[in-house]
Motif scaffolding. Structure first.
Motif, PDB file in Angstrom:
ATOM      1  N   VAL A 196       0.861  -1.179   0.000  1.00 52.29           N
ATOM      2  CA  VAL A 196       0.000   0.000   0.000  1.00 52.29           C
ATOM      3  C   VAL A 196       0.900   1.232   0.000  1.00 52.29           C
ATOM      4  CG1 VAL A 196      -1.786   1.281   1.219  1.00 52.29           C
ATOM      5  CG2 VAL A 196      -1.828  -1.221   1.232  1.00 52.29           C
ATOM      6  N   VAL A 197       0.880   1.956  -1.083  1.00 50.18           N
ATOM      7  CA  VAL A 197       1.687   3.167  -1.195  1.00 50.18           C
ATOM      8  C   VAL A 197       1.017   4.332  -0.468  1.00 50.18           C
ATOM      9  CG1 VAL A 197       2.744   4.800  -2.804  1.00 50.18           C
ATOM     10  CG2 VAL A 197       2.581   2.369  -3.400  1.00 50.18           C
ATOM     11  N   GLU A 198      -0.299   4.450  -0.646  1.00 50.41           N
ATOM     12  CA  GLU A 198      -1.066   5.508   0.028  1.00 50.41           C
ATOM     13  C   GLU A 198      -2.443   4.956   0.358  1.00 50.41           C
ATOM     14  OE1 GLU A 198      -1.320  10.104  -0.920  1.00 50.41           O
ATOM     15  OE2 GLU A 198      -2.774   9.009  -2.142  1.00 50.41           O
ATOM     16  N   PRO A 199      -2.843   4.975   1.618  1.00 45.33           N
ATOM     17  CA  PRO A 199      -4.154   4.405   1.976  1.00 45.33           C
ATOM     18  C   PRO A 199      -5.298   5.225   1.394  1.00 45.33           C
ATOM     19  CG  PRO A 199      -3.215   5.566   3.847  1.00 45.33           C
ATOM     20  CD  PRO A 199      -2.161   5.545   2.796  1.00 45.33           C
ATOM     21  N   GLY A 200      -6.400   4.550   1.182  1.00 47.74           N
ATOM     22  CA  GLY A 200      -7.612   5.227   0.738  1.00 47.74           C
ATOM     23  C   GLY A 200      -8.591   5.386   1.891  1.00 47.74           C
ATOM     24  N   TYR A 201      -9.679   6.090   1.617  1.00 52.75           N
ATOM     25  CA  TYR A 201     -10.662   6.345   2.676  1.00 52.75           C
ATOM     26  C   TYR A 201     -12.081   6.296   2.119  1.00 52.75           C
ATOM     27  CZ  TYR A 201      -6.789   7.857   5.633  1.00 52.75           C
ATOM     28  OH  TYR A 201      -5.629   7.886   6.370  1.00 52.75           O
ATOM     29  N   LYS A 202     -12.965   5.790   2.954  1.00 52.61           N
ATOM     30  CA  LYS A 202     -14.393   5.763   2.647  1.00 52.61           C
ATOM     31  C   LYS A 202     -15.135   6.525   3.739  1.00 52.61           C
ATOM     32  CE  LYS A 202     -16.460   2.024   1.470  1.00 52.61           C
ATOM     33  NZ  LYS A 202     -16.961   0.621   1.454  1.00 52.61           N
ATOM     34  N   LEU A 203     -16.146   7.266   3.324  1.00 49.32           N
ATOM     35  CA  LEU A 203     -17.020   7.959   4.260  1.00 49.32           C
ATOM     36  C   LEU A 203     -18.395   7.320   4.150  1.00 49.32           C
ATOM     37  CD1 LEU A 203     -17.024  10.352   6.283  1.00 49.32           C
ATOM     38  CD2 LEU A 203     -17.962  11.755   4.468  1.00 49.32           C
ATOM     39  N   GLY A 204     -18.696   6.427   5.082  1.00 47.05           N
ATOM     40  CA  GLY A 204     -19.908   5.637   4.932  1.00 47.05           C
ATOM     41  C   GLY A 204     -19.726   4.681   3.762  1.00 47.05           C
ATOM     42  N   GLU A 205     -20.574   4.791   2.745  1.00 48.90           N
ATOM     43  CA  GLU A 205     -20.446   3.977   1.533  1.00 48.90           C
ATOM     44  C   GLU A 205     -19.786   4.750   0.396  1.00 48.90           C
ATOM     45  OE1 GLU A 205     -21.113   0.807   1.431  1.00 48.90           O
ATOM     46  OE2 GLU A 205     -21.731   0.880   3.541  1.00 48.90           O
ATOM     47  N   ARG A 206     -19.427   5.994   0.637  1.00 51.00           N
ATOM     48  CA  ARG A 206     -18.835   6.838  -0.404  1.00 51.00           C
ATOM     49  C   ARG A 206     -17.309   6.724  -0.357  1.00 51.00           C
ATOM     50  NH1 ARG A 206     -20.854  11.759  -2.576  1.00 51.00           N
ATOM     51  NH2 ARG A 206     -22.492  11.637  -1.002  1.00 51.00           N
ATOM     52  N   VAL A 207     -16.685   6.385  -1.488  1.00 54.91           N
ATOM     53  CA  VAL A 207     -15.228   6.311  -1.567  1.00 54.91           C
ATOM     54  C   VAL A 207     -14.699   7.717  -1.817  1.00 54.91           C
ATOM     55  CG1 VAL A 207     -13.252   5.348  -2.787  1.00 54.91           C
ATOM     56  CG2 VAL A 207     -15.290   3.950  -2.419  1.00 54.91           C
ATOM     57  N   LEU A 208     -13.992   8.262  -0.815  1.00 58.09           N
ATOM     58  CA  LEU A 208     -13.421   9.594  -0.971  1.00 58.09           C
ATOM     59  C   LEU A 208     -12.121   9.551  -1.773  1.00 58.09           C
ATOM     60  CD1 LEU A 208     -13.942  11.187   2.559  1.00 58.09           C
ATOM     61  CD2 LEU A 208     -15.420  11.298   0.551  1.00 58.09           C
ATOM     62  N   ARG A 209     -11.352   8.509  -1.543  1.00 59.79           N
ATOM     63  CA  ARG A 209     -10.089   8.369  -2.264  1.00 59.79           C
ATOM     64  C   ARG A 209      -9.719   6.898  -2.328  1.00 59.79           C
ATOM     65  NH1 ARG A 209      -4.935  11.075   0.354  1.00 59.79           N
ATOM     66  NH2 ARG A 209      -4.846   9.083   1.459  1.00 59.79           N
ATOM     67  N   ALA A 210      -9.406   6.427  -3.531  1.00 58.36           N
ATOM     68  CA  ALA A 210      -8.996   5.038  -3.691  1.00 58.36           C
ATOM     69  C   ALA A 210      -7.574   4.859  -3.147  1.00 58.36           C
ATOM     70  CB  ALA A 210      -9.046   4.636  -5.153  1.00 58.36           C
ATOM     71  N   ALA A 211      -7.299   3.680  -2.627  1.00 57.52           N
ATOM     72  CA  ALA A 211      -5.966   3.392  -2.114  1.00 57.52           C
ATOM     73  C   ALA A 211      -5.008   3.133  -3.270  1.00 57.52           C
ATOM     74  CB  ALA A 211      -6.024   2.168  -1.193  1.00 57.52           C
ATOM     75  N   LYS A 212      -3.851   3.784  -3.222  1.00 60.47           N
ATOM     76  CA  LYS A 212      -2.832   3.566  -4.243  1.00 60.47           C
ATOM     77  C   LYS A 212      -1.979   2.371  -3.817  1.00 60.47           C
ATOM     78  CE  LYS A 212      -2.661   8.437  -5.568  1.00 60.47           C
ATOM     79  NZ  LYS A 212      -1.802   9.647  -5.720  1.00 60.47           N
ATOM     80  N   VAL A 213      -1.958   1.352  -4.671  1.00 59.62           N
ATOM     81  CA  VAL A 213      -1.338   0.103  -4.274  1.00 59.62           C
ATOM     82  C   VAL A 213      -0.465  -0.452  -5.397  1.00 59.62           C
ATOM     83  CG1 VAL A 213      -3.242  -0.483  -2.709  1.00 59.62           C
ATOM     84  CG2 VAL A 213      -3.308  -1.239  -5.096  1.00 59.62           C
ATOM     85  N   ALA A 214       0.456  -1.324  -4.980  1.00 57.91           N
ATOM     86  CA  ALA A 214       1.209  -2.152  -5.926  1.00 57.91           C
ATOM     87  C   ALA A 214       0.529  -3.509  -5.974  1.00 57.91           C
ATOM     88  CB  ALA A 214       2.659  -2.288  -5.463  1.00 57.91           C
ATOM     89  N   VAL A 215       0.315  -4.005  -7.175  1.00 62.74           N
ATOM     90  CA  VAL A 215      -0.477  -5.211  -7.348  1.00 62.74           C
ATOM     91  C   VAL A 215       0.394  -6.362  -7.810  1.00 62.74           C
ATOM     92  CG1 VAL A 215      -2.487  -6.230  -8.517  1.00 62.74           C
ATOM     93  CG2 VAL A 215      -2.468  -3.796  -7.956  1.00 62.74           C
ATOM     94  N   ALA A 216       0.300  -7.473  -7.118  1.00 58.63           N
ATOM     95  CA  ALA A 216       0.996  -8.696  -7.521  1.00 58.63           C
ATOM     96  C   ALA A 216       0.134  -9.455  -8.499  1.00 58.63           C
ATOM     97  CB  ALA A 216       1.279  -9.558  -6.292  1.00 58.63           C
ATOM     98  N   VAL A 217       0.696  -9.745  -9.671  1.00 56.91           N
ATOM     99  CA  VAL A 217      -0.052 -10.431 -10.713  1.00 56.91           C
ATOM    100  C   VAL A 217       0.663 -11.727 -11.070  1.00 56.91           C
ATOM    101  CG1 VAL A 217      -0.984  -8.295 -11.641  1.00 56.91           C
ATOM    102  CG2 VAL A 217       1.181  -9.192 -12.521  1.00 56.91           C
ATOM    103  N   PRO A 218      -0.034 -12.704 -11.633  1.00 55.69           N
ATOM    104  CA  PRO A 218       0.630 -13.956 -12.030  1.00 55.69           C
ATOM    105  C   PRO A 218       1.785 -13.704 -13.015  1.00 55.69           C
ATOM    106  CG  PRO A 218      -1.745 -14.225 -12.038  1.00 55.69           C
ATOM    107  CD  PRO A 218      -1.502 -12.769 -11.859  1.00 55.69           C
ATOM    108  N   ALA A 219       2.886 -14.366 -12.809  1.00 53.75           N
ATOM    109  CA  ALA A 219       4.056 -14.167 -13.682  1.00 53.75           C
ATOM    110  C   ALA A 219       3.829 -14.830 -15.038  1.00 53.75           C
ATOM    111  CB  ALA A 219       5.282 -14.745 -12.994  1.00 53.75           C
TER     112      ALA A 219
END
Length: 219
Positions: A196-219
């Protein structure tokens, strides 16, 4: 002295004022037919929670209804007047139902506007919350007055149901995650959050900011 009751014939039926049975001719009783009115099941006509709104009539309307009811009870209204009374009553019920629906829409809009305003204020404070998170990660909030300040700030956000989103190891969800890098990982069978590079936040059911992440994918 002679009792007046003695002069009443034994086979006479008691007369009740306002009773439809006192009409001279049955064919004179014509059922009033008003326009069909669609009234909400939870509106004033249904005796729902907003039934009190149907009683907010002006003194003039109440007097008019009272006179009409008195005329019906005394069988003094013509069939045309009966139809007019039924139509007026239907119009008032329709107006009251529209008023109840209008009040409900106003309340919904007011609540929606309140949620939008809170979301904008909280979104503007997210950078400060990020600084607080980084300071906590470096141990700057372990003790001292900054620890108390940080707890109060987080407690204030929690009152508005602000929730941090984005954790290492959870399945990648484009609705709450923003992938900034993909990491081919041997043995990976699905896309998961590697970091997780930068956490995201939700206010109730509303996403205020998506979390910026590094994603592991199948090689």
């Amino acid at each position: 002295m002679t009792d007046p009751k003695d002069n009443v014939p034994e086979d006479a039926e008691p007369q009740v004022e306002g009773d439809a049975t006192n009409a001279q001719e049955p064919e004179d009783l014509i059922e009033a037919e008003g326009p069909d009115v669609e009234v909400p099941t939870d509106g004033p006509a249904a005796g729902g929670p907003d039934a009190d709104a149907a009683n907010d009539l002006s003194p003039e309307d109440e007097a008019l209804l009272a006179d009409a009811a008195r005329g019906i009870a005394e069988d003094k209204l013509s069939p045309q007047d009966r139809d007019l009374v039924a139509e007026m009553r239907a119009d008032m019920l329709r107006a009251q139902a529209e008023l109840v629906n209008f009040r409900k829409r106003v309340e919904r809009d007011r609540e929606a506007n309140r949620e939008v305003a809170i979301a904008e204020v909280v979104r503007a404070l997210l950078p400060a919350l990020d600084d607080l998170t980084r300071a906590e990660a470096h141990g700057d909030l372990a003790e001292g007055p900054m620890q108390v300040i940080g707890q109060k700030i987080r407690g204030g956000f929690e009152k508005f149901k602000l929730v941090q989103i984005g954790e290492k190891g959870e399945a990648f969800d484009p609705n709450i995650h923003e992938a900034i890098v993909q990491l081919p990982t041997p043995g990976a069978t699905a896309q998961t959050v590697a970091d997780v590079v930068e956490p995201g936040y939700k206010l109730g059911e509303r996403v205020l900011r998506a979390a910026k992440v590094a994603v592991a994918v199948p090689a």
